[in-house]
Write an enzyme that holds these catalytic residues in place. Structure first.
Site, PDB file in Angstrom:
ATOM      1  N   GLN A 101       0.844  -1.201   0.000  1.00  6.71           N
ATOM      2  CA  GLN A 101       0.000   0.000   0.000  1.00  6.71           C
ATOM      3  C   GLN A 101       0.878   1.249   0.000  1.00  6.71           C
ATOM      4  O   GLN A 101       0.380   2.353  -0.097  1.00  6.71           O
ATOM      5  CB  GLN A 101      -0.884   0.026   1.248  1.00  6.71           C
ATOM      6  N   ASN A 102       2.174   1.036   0.131  1.00  4.99           N
ATOM      7  CA  ASN A 102       3.065   2.185   0.283  1.00  4.99           C
ATOM      8  C   ASN A 102       3.347   2.857  -1.056  1.00  4.99           C
ATOM      9  O   ASN A 102       3.511   2.188  -2.076  1.00  4.99           O
ATOM     10  CB  ASN A 102       4.384   1.751   0.927  1.00  4.99           C
ATOM     11  N   HIS A 119      -1.761   1.646  -3.912  1.00  2.20           N
ATOM     12  CA  HIS A 119      -2.151   3.057  -3.783  1.00  2.20           C
ATOM     13  C   HIS A 119      -1.285   3.971  -4.642  1.00  2.20           C
ATOM     14  O   HIS A 119      -1.200   5.168  -4.377  1.00  2.20           O
ATOM     15  CB  HIS A 119      -2.114   3.473  -2.301  1.00  2.20           C
ATOM     16  N   CYS A 165       0.871  19.439 -18.654  1.00  2.00           N
ATOM     17  CA  CYS A 165       0.902  18.253 -19.513  1.00  2.00           C
ATOM     18  C   CYS A 165       1.276  18.676 -20.936  1.00  2.00           C
ATOM     19  O   CYS A 165       0.645  19.583 -21.495  1.00  2.00           O
ATOM     20  CB  CYS A 165      -0.488  17.617 -19.498  1.00  2.00           C
ATOM     21  N   GLY A 205       3.062  -4.449   8.874  1.00  2.00           N
ATOM     22  CA  GLY A 205       2.962  -3.008   9.090  1.00  2.00           C
ATOM     23  C   GLY A 205       1.754  -2.319   8.494  1.00  2.00           C
ATOM     24  O   GLY A 205       1.888  -1.209   7.989  1.00  2.00           O
ATOM     25  N   THR A 206       0.605  -2.970   8.567  1.00  2.00           N
ATOM     26  CA  THR A 206      -0.599  -2.252   8.125  1.00  2.00           C
ATOM     27  C   THR A 206      -1.677  -2.362   9.193  1.00  2.00           C
ATOM     28  O   THR A 206      -1.824  -3.415   9.834  1.00  2.00           O
ATOM     29  CB  THR A 206      -1.114  -2.754   6.759  1.00  2.00           C
TER      30      THR A 206
HETATM   31  P1  OAD Z   1      -1.324   2.890   9.016  1.00  2.00           P
HETATM   32  O1  OAD Z   1      -0.619   4.132   9.423  1.00  2.00           O
HETATM   33  O2  OAD Z   1      -2.818   2.867   9.064  1.00  2.00           O
HETATM   34  O3  OAD Z   1      -0.827   1.687   9.917  1.00  2.00           O
HETATM   35  C1  OAD Z   1       0.532   1.482  10.141  1.00  2.00           C
HETATM   36  C2  OAD Z   1       0.681   0.176  10.892  1.00  2.00           C
HETATM   37  O4  OAD Z   1       2.058  -0.080  10.999  1.00  2.00           O
HETATM   38  C3  OAD Z   1       0.089   0.170  12.297  1.00  2.00           C
HETATM   39  O5  OAD Z   1      -0.671  -1.018  12.480  1.00  2.00           O
HETATM   40  C4  OAD Z   1       1.333   0.165  13.201  1.00  2.00           C
HETATM   41  O6  OAD Z   1       1.125  -0.560  14.412  1.00  2.00           O
HETATM   42  C5  OAD Z   1       2.320  -0.546  12.312  1.00  2.00           C
HETATM   43  N1  OAD Z   1       3.729  -0.241  12.590  1.00  2.00           N
HETATM   44  C6  OAD Z   1       4.269   0.875  13.133  1.00  2.00           C
HETATM   45  N2  OAD Z   1       5.606   0.772  13.188  1.00  2.00           N
HETATM   46  C7  OAD Z   1       5.924  -0.442  12.650  1.00  2.00           C
HETATM   47  C8  OAD Z   1       7.136  -1.132  12.406  1.00  2.00           C
HETATM   48  N3  OAD Z   1       8.310  -0.603  12.722  1.00  2.00           N
HETATM   49  N4  OAD Z   1       7.086  -2.357  11.839  1.00  2.00           N
HETATM   50  C9  OAD Z   1       5.895  -2.922  11.504  1.00  2.00           C
HETATM   51  N5  OAD Z   1       4.717  -2.299  11.719  1.00  2.00           N
HETATM   52  C10 OAD Z   1       4.720  -1.090  12.281  1.00  2.00           C
HETATM   53  O7  OAD Z   1      -0.772   2.508   7.566  1.00  2.00           O
HETATM   54  P2  OAD Z   1      -1.425   1.603   6.447  1.00  2.00           P
HETATM   55  O8  OAD Z   1      -2.163   0.462   7.043  1.00  2.00           O
HETATM   56  O9  OAD Z   1      -0.367   1.322   5.446  1.00  2.00           O
HETATM   57  O10 OAD Z   1      -3.854   5.215   1.810  1.00  2.00           O
HETATM   58  O11 OAD Z   1      -2.457   2.618   5.831  1.00  2.00           O
HETATM   59  C11 OAD Z   1      -3.203   2.212   4.753  1.00  2.00           C
HETATM   60  C12 OAD Z   1      -3.527   3.383   3.887  1.00  2.00           C
HETATM   61  O12 OAD Z   1      -4.118   4.427   4.643  1.00  2.00           O
HETATM   62  C13 OAD Z   1      -2.326   4.079   3.249  1.00  2.00           C
HETATM   63  O13 OAD Z   1      -1.828   3.418   2.120  1.00  2.00           O
HETATM   64  C14 OAD Z   1      -2.899   5.394   2.884  1.00  2.00           C
HETATM   65  C15 OAD Z   1      -3.577   5.693   4.197  1.00  2.00           C
HETATM   66  O14 OAD Z   1      -4.547   6.585   4.209  1.00  2.00           O
HETATM   67  C16 OAD Z   1      -3.999   6.158   0.880  1.00  2.00           C
HETATM   68  O15 OAD Z   1      -3.313   7.160   0.870  1.00  2.00           O
HETATM   69  C17 OAD Z   1      -5.046   5.835  -0.130  1.00  2.00           C
END
Ligand code: OAD
Length: 274
Positions: A101-102, A119, A165, A205-206
């Site tokens: 998702q990154n 994304h 563009c 990490g999501t």
């Molecule tokens: P989040 O910020 O929602 O979640 C990050 C997750 O990473 C949390 O569950 C943390 O506990 C975990 N975390 C923190 N530090 C960590 C580490 N060192 N190692 C492993 N995990 C760790 O991020 P996403 O789930 O990626 O979308 O967010 C999903 C989407 O929401 C993003 O792609 C973005 C955002 O809005 C869009 O921009 C469309």
């Protein structure tokens, strides 16, 4: 943490086809702020919910453009962490599909080929009017190398106009997915196929709060495919995962996916659970 328990290591070692689903936590230890962890600087002042929207773009394209460009330049300065590198190395002995998702490029810079950027990417651009792709090398300040050799960036975005563009003159936008927009269909299809094919799904990490990405691990659970979560915190997925490694990606992944020659990084106390 110490080495994960033997059963978990065996699961990781024996998998032939693996799908890694990564989110912001994967890059946290590289210095990229996550979205929902309290107190991380980048979002303290500019919330993605406010700026990562078509409405924000319509209201002030210059502000949204400057914010994304600033993030892209910041990421250019950062480096993949040991977690990204462990995932890249894993491809030496299993078929590894990386679905993220990154919007950063740290998996790629660690050596992985990313199957799907669900994304979008901070380093891809397209016209906001006609959709024509716009080459990143024409975006000011993005081509000038990576890492520490880059000149310092301003601490916050300075206003810059989006390029025009060449095809239609419309303003160029980042090729990322904003809230309320559909994900790139092909990327979603590739991700779903990779989950269906996997004999192990590793979710790193999501928070599991943003759809449709959040449903991918649940599809694996429904198919009976083992799902391992790496996250220092509980998430919406935790109750469904077969195993959970309670640690950061940079620490946990090199222990879970040790190099093929058996060399192991120094180990500390584990915190793994079912
Ligand atoms: P989040 O910020 O929602 O979640 C990050 C997750 O990473 C949390 O569950 C943390 O506990 C975990 N975390 C923190 N530090 C960590 C580490 N060192 N190692 C492993 N995990 C760790 O991020 P996403 O789930 O990626 O979308 O967010 C999903 C989407 O929401 C993003 O792609 C973005 C955002 O809005 C869009 O921009 C469309």
């Amino acid at each position: 943490m110490e080495a994960p328990d033997p059963e978990l290591l065996e699961l990781a070692r024996s998998a032939r086809t693996v799908t890694v689903l990564s989110g912001a936590g994967m890059s946290a230890e590289s210095g990229v702020p996550t979205f929902r962890d309290a107190g991380t600087g980048l979002w303290a002042r500019w919330s993605p919910e406010e700026l990562a929207t078509p409405e924000a773009w319509d209201a002030d394209p210059e502000l949204v453009w400057s914010w994304y460009l600033w993030r892209a330049r910041q990421v250019r300065r950062l480096r993949p962490n040991t977690g990204h590198r462990a995932v890249a190395r894993w491809a030496d002995r299993a078929r590894v599909h990386v679905v993220t998702q990154n919007v950063d490029d740290l998996h790629e810079r660690a050596g992985s080929r990313v199957l799907a950027h669900l994304h979008g990417s901070l380093f891809a651009f397209r016209c906001s009017v006609c959709g024509a792709p716009f080459p990143a090398r024409l975006v000011p300040g993005l081509a000038a190398g990576t890492g520490a050799q880059r000149p310092p960036d301003p601490p916050e975005p300075a206003r810059e106009r989006p390029p025009e563009c060449p095809a239609c003159g419309g303003p160029v936008r980042p090729a990322v997915v904003w809230f309320g927009e559909l994900l790139p269909e092909e990327a979603v299809e590739r991700a779903a196929a990779a989950v269906a094919e996997a004999d192990l799904v590793l979710v790193v990490g999501t928070s599991g709060l943003v759809q449709p990405a959040a449903s991918l691990p649940l599809v694996a659970v429904g198919r009976g495919t083992p799902v391992v979560e790496v996250n220092p915190e509980d998430t919406a997925l935790t109750p469904h995962a077969d195993r959970t490694v309670r640690a950061g990606a940079a620490e946990a992944l090199p222990l879970l996916l040790p190099p093929p020659d058996g060399r192991r990084p120094a180990a500390r106390r584990p915190s793994t659970g079912r």
